[in-house]
Design an enzyme around this catalytic site. Structure first.
Site, PDB file in Angstrom:
ATOM      1  N   LEU A  88       0.773  -1.181   0.015  1.00 21.07           N
ATOM      2  CA  LEU A  88       0.089   0.096   0.011  1.00 21.07           C
ATOM      3  C   LEU A  88       0.794   1.350   0.052  1.00 21.07           C
ATOM      4  O   LEU A  88       0.521   2.460  -0.658  1.00 21.07           O
ATOM      5  CB  LEU A  88      -0.957   0.038   1.194  1.00 21.07           C
ATOM      6  CG  LEU A  88      -2.227  -1.065   1.376  1.00 21.07           C
ATOM      7  CD1 LEU A  88      -2.462  -0.853   2.653  1.00 21.07           C
ATOM      8  CD2 LEU A  88      -2.943  -0.716   0.396  1.00 21.07           C
ATOM      9  N   GLY A  91       6.380   4.325   4.712  1.00 22.12           N
ATOM     10  CA  GLY A  91       6.773   5.754   5.530  1.00 22.12           C
ATOM     11  C   GLY A  91       8.268   5.521   5.908  1.00 22.12           C
ATOM     12  O   GLY A  91       9.074   4.609   5.342  1.00 22.12           O
ATOM     13  N   PHE A  93       9.599   4.477   8.808  1.00 21.68           N
ATOM     14  CA  PHE A  93       9.805   3.239   9.535  1.00 21.68           C
ATOM     15  C   PHE A  93       8.941   2.106   8.950  1.00 21.68           C
ATOM     16  O   PHE A  93       9.505   0.866   9.278  1.00 21.68           O
ATOM     17  CB  PHE A  93       9.091   3.379  11.006  1.00 21.68           C
ATOM     18  CG  PHE A  93       9.983   4.117  11.839  1.00 21.68           C
ATOM     19  CD1 PHE A  93      11.326   3.564  12.382  1.00 21.68           C
ATOM     20  CD2 PHE A  93       9.776   5.335  12.413  1.00 21.68           C
ATOM     21  CE1 PHE A  93      12.052   4.426  13.112  1.00 21.68           C
ATOM     22  CE2 PHE A  93      10.481   6.180  13.179  1.00 21.68           C
ATOM     23  CZ  PHE A  93      11.612   5.600  13.577  1.00 21.68           C
ATOM     24  N   CYS A  96       3.601  -0.815   4.405  1.00 19.05           N
ATOM     25  CA  CYS A  96       1.997  -1.076   4.668  1.00 19.05           C
ATOM     26  C   CYS A  96       1.518  -1.882   3.477  1.00 19.05           C
ATOM     27  O   CYS A  96       1.823  -1.920   2.406  1.00 19.05           O
ATOM     28  CB  CYS A  96       1.313   0.337   4.679  1.00 19.05           C
ATOM     29  SG  CYS A  96       0.084   0.046   5.831  1.00 19.05           S
ATOM     30  N   LYS A 110       0.208  -2.236   8.812  1.00 18.03           N
ATOM     31  CA  LYS A 110       1.378  -1.397   9.089  1.00 18.03           C
ATOM     32  C   LYS A 110       2.679  -2.194   9.345  1.00 18.03           C
ATOM     33  O   LYS A 110       2.575  -2.879  10.836  1.00 18.03           O
ATOM     34  CB  LYS A 110       1.307  -0.149   9.987  1.00 18.03           C
ATOM     35  CG  LYS A 110       2.390   0.812   9.620  1.00 18.03           C
ATOM     36  CD  LYS A 110       1.907   1.883  10.519  1.00 18.03           C
ATOM     37  CE  LYS A 110       3.048   3.034  10.730  1.00 18.03           C
ATOM     38  NZ  LYS A 110       2.640   4.407  11.204  1.00 18.03           N
ATOM     39  N   ASP A 204       2.378  15.606  14.211  1.00 20.82           N
ATOM     40  CA  ASP A 204       2.675  15.288  12.781  1.00 20.82           C
ATOM     41  C   ASP A 204       1.594  15.130  11.881  1.00 20.82           C
ATOM     42  O   ASP A 204       1.498  14.308  10.712  1.00 20.82           O
ATOM     43  CB  ASP A 204       3.466  13.853  12.672  1.00 20.82           C
ATOM     44  CG  ASP A 204       4.650  13.925  11.355  1.00 20.82           C
ATOM     45  OD1 ASP A 204       5.009  14.885  11.044  1.00 20.82           O
ATOM     46  OD2 ASP A 204       4.816  12.650  11.069  1.00 20.82           O
ATOM     47  N   GLU A 547       4.470  61.112  68.492  1.00 19.64           N
ATOM     48  CA  GLU A 547       3.809  59.894  68.520  1.00 19.64           C
ATOM     49  C   GLU A 547       4.275  58.744  67.573  1.00 19.64           C
ATOM     50  O   GLU A 547       4.792  59.089  66.743  1.00 19.64           O
ATOM     51  CB  GLU A 547       2.379  60.198  68.402  1.00 19.64           C
ATOM     52  CG  GLU A 547       1.703  61.067  69.366  1.00 19.64           C
ATOM     53  CD  GLU A 547       0.378  61.587  68.844  1.00 19.64           C
ATOM     54  OE1 GLU A 547      -0.248  61.144  67.872  1.00 19.64           O
ATOM     55  OE2 GLU A 547      -0.085  62.625  69.508  1.00 19.64           O
ATOM     56  N   HIS A 603      -7.774  62.755  54.608  1.00 16.59           N
ATOM     57  CA  HIS A 603      -7.002  61.763  55.306  1.00 16.59           C
ATOM     58  C   HIS A 603      -7.283  61.534  56.876  1.00 16.59           C
ATOM     59  O   HIS A 603      -6.140  62.222  57.431  1.00 16.59           O
ATOM     60  CB  HIS A 603      -5.457  61.892  54.801  1.00 16.59           C
ATOM     61  CG  HIS A 603      -5.390  62.022  53.453  1.00 16.59           C
ATOM     62  ND1 HIS A 603      -4.292  62.680  52.847  1.00 16.59           N
ATOM     63  CD2 HIS A 603      -5.801  61.319  52.319  1.00 16.59           C
ATOM     64  CE1 HIS A 603      -4.299  62.455  51.648  1.00 16.59           C
ATOM     65  NE2 HIS A 603      -5.095  61.617  51.381  1.00 16.59           N
ATOM     66  N   ASP A 606      -4.466  57.418  60.038  1.00 13.24           N
ATOM     67  CA  ASP A 606      -2.988  57.137  59.604  1.00 13.24           C
ATOM     68  C   ASP A 606      -2.715  55.854  58.809  1.00 13.24           C
ATOM     69  O   ASP A 606      -3.531  55.139  59.099  1.00 13.24           O
ATOM     70  CB  ASP A 606      -2.055  57.165  60.892  1.00 13.24           C
ATOM     71  CG  ASP A 606      -2.154  58.482  61.544  1.00 13.24           C
ATOM     72  OD1 ASP A 606      -2.042  59.470  61.061  1.00 13.24           O
ATOM     73  OD2 ASP A 606      -2.109  58.250  63.022  1.00 13.24           O
TER      74      ASP A 606
END
Ligand code: ADP
Length: 704
Positions: A88, A91, A93, A96, A110, A204, A547, A603, A606
């Site tokens: 078929l 590839g 590796f 097929c 494969k 891939d 203070e 303000h 403090d």
């Protein structure tokens, strides 16, 4: 050499392996074949990166698949016999072969020669491919059937795809039509969505790995480079793929790694290749391909016709920043898919150019698209789909029929124009949605860069859980205030009467970080001087009175402050006040005051510094009245007060100005001070607040 029997491997092994297994380079002129010498992409690439001077090895190795000899005509396994049929394909590796069982059922085998599995690495790679492929079950993924071995080969039995690959199709046809590619892309996206939902990255994806089944439906195969993630946050670091299809982050990759988005990138490459006839970064020289990918250097040739909608999608898929690429669901929302869409692919596809544009209507295409989405698992089964297509149009068809019963002939009927107009309107809305989704992705990507960059280098230890909660909720409140101002800006801003009242906040005017010895000392615009001691307590010496406050932690209240007269101080605080005096003298002598603000009537209480955090880009101060101050490295300073409603700008030359945040967002800069780069800074400010609005418990803090 004999191969140990195939054993199942666990997920942990799979993951560990995918980081170390090196993968062969896959390249040729079409960019889709393995190099004959079996060189590895990572070594190859890194060598070029480091510009190694060593002469390239000339040694030519055989392609590993060539070690695979034609299997015997009768393959015997575990009591079952298979008859080998014709060859078929091949590839890097494997070779097929068609294979038939006793009942006459045909499969693809494969076949990997045991001789080519010499190292443990290669064996593990093969096992990983089998394990991952075996776990896949989707209509657009080549179905794994079985796997077995004889003395010479390992056989992976797969669903037969007898009609070649998309690569074969492109080679024969040179170019495909947009309707065909819409169909293909939908099926491919269905398979990728499935894989990603199982935490599998294919890595891939390319035309040569996507096959046609008997009915010309697409099936993704070859899981040789696939990886499984243990969780969605995991990153992969192996440089692998096929040069033409490889994503830029893989090439950049050893540091930041890659994830699912590499598959999205390859959809872009395939789409381009199918519509233009060659991959976007194609070059004879592999390194030129890499250079082009890294700066996303591609263009659409003028002589090839391709719709604007397709270009928009390709451009978005091929975004350099992975986070800017659309997700699979976002891809399917692109206007491009609303074009002509075939119901299936004709068996004449290899040789004949179809003319769907002339034979299919828009309404039919919508139905075909929905059906294809459903079959590929991209949308839930909708009850309507299996019904007669006409019934899907429902009331619209009825309306048309009503018009048809009218006296006027079709050509004079306003009906069609109305439907066409409606369609145009829908596409416009869709386009807007695509643009909005893109903007959101770009924003997210930008924010992610900031997030990655924003790492605290030092901060004071907060010793009580409740204090941490208070700080987190203050950050949250201010962040929400900023987001609200952003939303108000989007709506055109606020009328004068609804703008917040300008009140200059108390800010930090000087600071010295002496935390390697005593603590962090600061002076406020009120002239009060505080030291945040390393043990977590604070002493705040008031400027206009003899203070001071001694502030420590309380398990219920967060902070508790005790007020003392200087002349009446407890003996155990003598040392603290000496340190304050030391810093006070130091700051007076060595540091200039950064703001002209003073104590104002409003303000009342403090104020002291609850927490400071030093980042590479700025220092962040969290004051006890809910003001947040950000002193940037470039000497521009910003304070956000009044729950995110006001912004104060302090210039490098110490001018201080306070504005409603929404106004500055509207203008886009601090009036008269564009160099302060407000928009850039507000992103960092938001990220700083965001990081701090998640509660980090005391134990975690101590662990760090
Ligand atoms: P490799 O892992 O060596 O790259 P592939 O999985 O790409 O191997 O398969 C090699 C070739 O075998 C393919 O290019 C194709 O021609 C053929 N092939 C692979 N799977 C099938 C299948 N399911 N049906 C038919 N042919 C296939």
């Amino acid at each position: 050499m004999s191969l140990a029997p195939l054993q199942s491997i666990n997920e942990q092994q799979l993951n560990a392996r995918s980081n170390v297994v090196q993968t062969p380079v896959k390249s040729d002129q079409t960019g889709e074949k393995l190099l004959k010498n079996g060189k590895r992409l990572d070594q190859d690439y890194l060598q070029n990166q480091n510009q190694h001077q060593q002469p390239a090895q000339k040694k030519k190795k055989e392609k590993l698949s060539s070690l695979c000899k034609t299997p015997p005509s009768l393959i015997k396994t575990r009591g079952r016999d298979y008859h080998r049929g014709h060859f078929l394909g091949e590839g890097g590796f494997a070779r097929c072969f068609q294979i038939k069982d006793d009942s006459g059922k045909i499969f693809a085998a494969k076949t990997v020669a045991k001789l080519s599995i010499k190292s443990e690495k290669t064996r593990k790679k093969l096992l990983s491919e089998i394990q991952i492929h075996k776990s896949m079950k989707h209509q657009n993924v080549v179905q794994f059937i079985d796997c077995f071995e004889d003395d010479t080969n390992v056989y992976i039995l797969l669903e037969i795809c007898p009609n070649g690959s998309l690569m074969d199709l492109l080679k024969k046809r040179k170019l495909l039509t947009e309707p065909e590619v819409r169909f293909f892309t939908t099926q491919i996206c269905g398979a990728i969505k499935y894989m990603h939902s199982r935490r599998v990255i294919h890595r891939d994806l390319k035309l040569g790995n996507i096959f046609f089944d008997r009915n010309y439906n697409l099936k993704i195969g070859d899981f040789g480079l696939a990886a499984v993630l243990a969780n969605d946050r995991e990153r992969k670091y192996t440089v692998c793929g096929t040069p033409n299809y490889i994503a830029p982050e893989v090439l950049m990759g050893k540091h930041s790694g890659h994830s699912y988005e590499v598959d999205i990138w390859s959809i872009g490459v395939m789409l381009y290749a199918l519509l233009i006839g060659k991959p976007p970064f194609q070059s004879k020289d592999v390194n030129t391909i890499y250079e082009r990918i890294k700066c996303c250097d591609f263009s659409f040739p003028k002589e090839k016709h391709i719709s604007n909608e397709a270009k928009v999608l390709i451009q978005d898929l091929l975004s350099l920043d992975p986070l800017e690429r659309p997700s699979i669901s976002e891809i399917m929302d692109y206007v491009w898919f609303r074009g002509i869409f075939p119901p299936y692919i004709e068996s004449t596809v290899m040789t004949e150019v179809p003319n769907y544009d002339k034979t299919l209507t828009h309404q039919e295409s919508i139905i075909n698209f929905r059906k294809c989405l459903e079959k590929s698992g991209l949308i839930e089964d909708s009850m309507n789909i299996n019904k007669d297509p006409v019934s899907l149009l429902g009331s619209e068809v009825d309306k048309k029929q009503i018009i048809r019963t009218n006296i006027l002939p079709d050509s004079l009927s306003p009906g069609d124009t109305k439907y066409k107009y409606r369609e145009v309107m829908d596409l416009e809305a869709q386009r807007k949605l695509n643009d909005l989704a893109r903007e959101a992705r770009v924003r997210r990507a930008h924010q992610a860069v900031i997030r990655k960059d924003l790492v605290a280098t030092s901060t004071n230890l907060i010793k009580s859980e409740i204090s941490l909660r208070i700080l987190a909720s203050e950050c949250h409140l201010t962040l929400n205030g900023i987001l609200e101002a952003e939303a108000q800006k989007k709506m055109g801003g606020l009328p004068q009467s609804r703008l917040p009242k300008i009140r200059h906040p108390i800010v930090v005017t000087k600071w010295v970080d002496y935390s390697n010895k005593h603590g962090f000392s600061y002076q406020l615009s009120t002239e009060d001087i505080g030291v945040l001691f390393n043990n977590g307590t604070t002493v705040l010496r008031l400027a206009d009175a003899e203070e001071f406050w001694y502030i420590s932690y309380d398990d219920k209240e967060g902070w508790v402050a005790s007020h003392y007269l200087l002349g009446d101080k407890p003996r155990e605080l003598t040392r603290h006040l000496e340190v304050i005096d030391f810093f006070s003298k130091y700051m007076r002598a060595n540091l200039s005051r950064v703001s002209t603000f003073v104590r104002e009537e409003y303000h009342k209480d403090d104020v002291f510094l609850r927490r400071y955090t030093r980042y590479k880009q700025f220092v962040m101060f969290e004051l006890s009245d809910g003001t947040f101050q950000f002193n940037f490295k470039d000497h521009h300073k910003f304070a956000i007060s009044d729950g995110g409603k006001l912004v104060t700008y302090i210039s490098p030359s110490h001018e201080s100005l306070t504005f409603p945040l929404v106004e500055i967002l509207k203008i886009g800069e601090i009036p008269g001070y564009p160099e302060s780069k407000f928009i850039e800074k507000i992103s960092l400010i938001k990220e700083g607040l965001k990081q701090k609005s998640s509660i980090v418990t005391v134990e975690q803090t101590q662990l760090r």
